[in-house]
Structures are given as structure tokens and as C-alpha cells.
Motif scaffolding. Structure first.
Motif, PDB file in Angstrom:
ATOM      1  N   GLU A 194       4.100   5.796 -81.285  1.00  0.00           N
ATOM      2  CA  GLU A 194       4.988   5.848 -82.445  1.00  0.00           C
ATOM      3  C   GLU A 194       5.567   4.472 -82.769  1.00  0.00           C
ATOM      4  OE1 GLU A 194       7.394   7.108 -78.821  1.00  0.00           O
ATOM      5  OE2 GLU A 194       5.390   7.361 -79.612  1.00  0.00           O
ATOM      6  N   HIS A 195       5.871   3.669 -81.737  1.00  0.00           N
ATOM      7  CA  HIS A 195       6.376   2.310 -81.962  1.00  0.00           C
ATOM      8  C   HIS A 195       5.277   1.415 -82.538  1.00  0.00           C
ATOM      9  CE1 HIS A 195      10.251   2.839 -79.881  1.00  0.00           C
ATOM     10  NE2 HIS A 195       9.579   3.650 -79.086  1.00  0.00           N
ATOM     11  N   ILE A 196       4.112   1.505 -81.939  1.00  0.00           N
ATOM     12  CA  ILE A 196       2.998   0.662 -82.372  1.00  0.00           C
ATOM     13  C   ILE A 196       2.605   0.987 -83.815  1.00  0.00           C
ATOM     14  CG2 ILE A 196       0.561   0.128 -81.968  1.00  0.00           C
ATOM     15  CD1 ILE A 196       1.096   0.595 -78.967  1.00  0.00           C
ATOM     16  N   PHE A 197       2.561   2.266 -84.140  1.00  0.00           N
ATOM     17  CA  PHE A 197       2.102   2.653 -85.475  1.00  0.00           C
ATOM     18  C   PHE A 197       3.127   2.316 -86.554  1.00  0.00           C
ATOM     19  CE2 PHE A 197      -0.273   4.908 -88.594  1.00  0.00           C
ATOM     20  CZ  PHE A 197      -1.557   5.011 -88.076  1.00  0.00           C
ATOM     21  N   THR A 198       4.402   2.543 -86.280  1.00  0.00           N
ATOM     22  CA  THR A 198       5.407   2.210 -87.299  1.00  0.00           C
ATOM     23  C   THR A 198       5.497   0.701 -87.508  1.00  0.00           C
ATOM     24  OG1 THR A 198       7.107   2.404 -85.560  1.00  0.00           O
ATOM     25  CG2 THR A 198       6.801   4.290 -87.025  1.00  0.00           C
ATOM     26  N   ASP A 199       5.361  -0.082 -86.449  1.00  0.00           N
ATOM     27  CA  ASP A 199       5.340  -1.536 -86.612  1.00  0.00           C
ATOM     28  C   ASP A 199       4.124  -1.974 -87.430  1.00  0.00           C
ATOM     29  OD1 ASP A 199       7.688  -1.991 -85.312  1.00  0.00           O
ATOM     30  OD2 ASP A 199       6.821  -2.900 -83.522  1.00  0.00           O
ATOM     31  N   PHE A 200       3.002  -1.306 -87.208  1.00  0.00           N
ATOM     32  CA  PHE A 200       1.788  -1.604 -87.960  1.00  0.00           C
ATOM     33  C   PHE A 200       2.005  -1.340 -89.457  1.00  0.00           C
ATOM     34  CE2 PHE A 200      -2.169   0.488 -89.634  1.00  0.00           C
ATOM     35  CZ  PHE A 200      -2.882  -0.679 -89.870  1.00  0.00           C
TER      36      PHE A 200
END
Length: 351
Positions: A324-330
Motif C-alpha cells: 500500500e505504501h509502495i503503490f500510493t507513492d507510485f
């Protein structure tokens, strides 16, 4: 030679340092001034596995809203969207997306339908990995030798002999269409049994890999690797005494995590980070995709010989730690990049 390559790698890392920082957990993107609207066109199964409460909650906190797309209504009448996520099949849907991309160039469609189609066919899926022929101080990355059989199963033994493929052979359906069947595989121990396989398919040399597979998740420039249990090694004795075709479900999906298992270090050690970064960077460019994963194995008994055996578009990110962190930052990175391009001043020619 290794020192030179390590120096070049450090130079690349310095050039990409700002990008790398953005995709660290809890990355430092400023909250957008207006909501980022992400339209999604996913199957119900994919929606449930991807849009988990932890992702939606974090996204809201970062100013990101996910909105379901109705594939039965004109796409241009929905939105407006900043980004479109999709994983639906069919020529009609693909054409709808292509038309939408042409008429709405301001919207980022993840990913281009034609690029996705390329990895839905196992005849072409691994070709870019093979063409890359990656080899450096950190290891080599190739693909197992394989043969495409489009019809007539009775011809498989002769074709295997002609191409010199070694048993056992892994057989996989030629087309990846999202169904469970398209991810099934069979392991054939003898040539006679090859005739009972069901074309169209690819047969691939089985590479002993210690029963562990590495799932390399790629989200833009972020990379996350997890271990999964896989098919066990096949000894020469087993090969000489076993016969027939053994069918398996989708191994990499159904298998339990091997991250916490007590494994031999030579089997458990993750592929070197520099090797994965170089591989991911090249495949992003060659495939034209930003959301995919690689199923990767290390040949058992070696430290640095790797094989990519499958590529999956928009895989099960819900199983990726901290997704969830990686995808929202993306997502925020995409929006920020588009904003910078729109507001960039043209460079004046020197007088």
C-alpha cells in the motif's frame, strides 16, 4: 573488472538517488493540492485482492481516491480521471482503452493495452529477457530453453528431439487469459507422455532450483522480492524411474511463503539488488510496462545463474509486503511527474 562495474553501478545509483528515495516506505511526496482520481477496471476477484482497506485508507490520507469504472458505459463519460488502472480481457475492451488514450492524452493509462498483450502470449513473453542476455559481475539472467507447440500433440516428441530439449519438461498453456487454467503447469518425465499434452502450449526445460522461486514485484521503479515454495528438484534417479505427466495448479500463486522458512543459505539468498535493478530497468523499457512481476529462479548448485520463467502483468500486489505504501507513492510520483512536464518552461535557444 568487478571494481569497474561496481563503480559504474554507484554512479547510476547517485543519478537515481532522488527516485529511489521517493519509493522508500513512507516516501516523501507532498500531498497533492487536489484529489488524485484513479479509475479502476478490474475483475471482482482482482478488486477484492488489490483494493484492500489498508490501501484505500492510506490512499485517502494521501489525497488519492479510487473510483470504479463501468465497462458497459462509454469511458469518456466517466471520470474525470488522472490515472486508469485496468486488467480486463477482450478485444473490445482493448479497443475502448486505445481510443480513450488517443482522446485523453492527459490521463495515464496503466498500462498500454498493446504492451500488455505482448506478455499474455508465452511465445513472446520471455523474448525480451532472452534478447537482453544480461550478464555482469552480479550474475547472469536467461530463460530456459523452450519450444512452442500450436497443434498436433503427436508431433511433440519429434520436435523435442529435433531441438535437443532435455527432460523433464514443464508444459504451460500458450495464452495467459486470466483463467486459472492458463496458469496451470504439467511436468513431463518421458517423451511418450508428451503426446498426451494439450496444445497450444509451450514446453520448457525444467531447471532444478532448490524448490524456491523468487517473485520480483515491480511498481514503476520500485522493486520488492519475496520467496515462494516451488516444484522440488528432480534427481537423475527420479527421472529414470518416473514416467508420465504430473499436473500442478498455479504453483507461484498457491504456494506458501518461504520467507521465514529454515532454508539452506544457498537456496534462500535473494538475487543481488544491482542485478534486479538493472533487469527491471531494461524490461520496463523493452516491455513498455510499469506494473508487472517476474517469476525468477536460481539454478541449484550455482550462486549467480538465474532464469526468468514467467512474466505477469498487474500481479497479486496484495500479497506484496508494504504494497500500500509502495503503490500510493507510485501514484503520487506519476501525478507529480505529469505536473512538472506541464509546467516546465521551454528551453530558449541561445542567440
Amino acid at each position: 573488472m568487478r571494481l569497474k562495474e561496481e563503480t559504474e553501478y554507484e554512479e547510476e545509483k547517485r543519478e537515481e538517488s532522488m527516485v529511489a528515495q521517493k519509493y522508500s516506505i513512507g516516501g516523501g511526496f507532498p500531498q497533492p493540492t487536489k484529489a488524485v482520481v484513479v479509475g479502476y477496471a478490474l475483475t471482482s476477484k482482482k478488486t477484492k485482492s488489490f483494493l484492500q482497506p489498508k490501501l484505500e485508507g492510506l490512499a485517502r490520507n494521501k489525497g488519492i481516491t479510487f473510483v470504479a469504472i463501468d465497462p458497459n458505459r462509454p469511458l469518456s463519460e466517466q471520470g474525470p480521471f488522472d490515472i486508469v488502472l485496468h486488467k480486463l480481457s477482450g478485444n473490445e475492451w482493448r479497443q475502448i482503452l486505445e481510443d480513450y488514450r488517443q482522446t485523453h492524452p492527459e490521463v495515464t493509462v496503466l498500462d498500454p493495452p498493446d504492451a500488455i498483450q505482448h506478455v499474455y502470449n508465452r511465445q513472446f513473453m520471455l523474448q525480451d529477457v532472452a534478447d537482453l542476455n544480461l550478464s555482469d559481475a552480479y550474475g547472469t539472467v536467461g530463460v530456459p530453453r523452450q519450444l512452442v507447440i500450436k497443434k498436433d500433440a503427436s508431433s511433440i516428441p519429434d520436435a523435442v528431439n529435433r531441438d535437443g530439449l532435455k527432460l523433464p519438461l514443464v508444459a504451460k498453456p500458450l495464452v495467459v487469459d486470466g483463467s486459472a487454467k492458463s496458469h496451470e503447469l504439467s511436468l513431463a518425465y518421458d517423451q511418450y507422455s508428451l503426446q498426451i499434452l494439450e496444445p497450444p502450449l509451450v514446453v520448457q526445460e525444467f531447471v532444478n532450483h532448490g524448490g524456491v522461486l523468487f517473485k520480483v514485484y515491480i511498481v514503476g521503479e520500485a522493486i520488492k522480492v519475496v520467496r515462494r515454495f516451488s516444484l522440488p528438484d528432480v534427481s537423475k534417479r527420479e527421472l529414470s524411474t518416473n514416467a508420465g505427466v504430473f499436473r500442478f495448479p498455479r504453483v507461484s500463486c498457491a504456494a506458501a511463503s518461504a520467507d521465514d522458512a529454515d532454508l539452506d543459505p544457498g537456496v534462500a539468498e535473494l538475487p543481488p539488488r544491482p542485478l534486479l535493478e538493472r533487469l527491471a530497468r531494461e524490461l520496463r523499457r523493452r516491455l513498455g510496462l510499469r506494473l508487472f512481476n517476474l517469476d525468477m529462479i536460481r539454478e541449484h548448485g550455482t550462486r549467480d545463474r538465474y532464469y526468468v520463467i514467467d512474466i505477469n502483468y498487474f500481479p497479486g500486489y496484495g500479497k506484496m509486503p508494504e504494497y500500500e505504501h509502495i503503490f500510493t507513492d507510485f501514484i503520487l510520483g506519476l501525478v507529480q511527474s505529469k505536473y512538472k512536464k506541464r509546467t516546465a518552461k521551454p528551453v530558449e535557444e541561445p542567440v
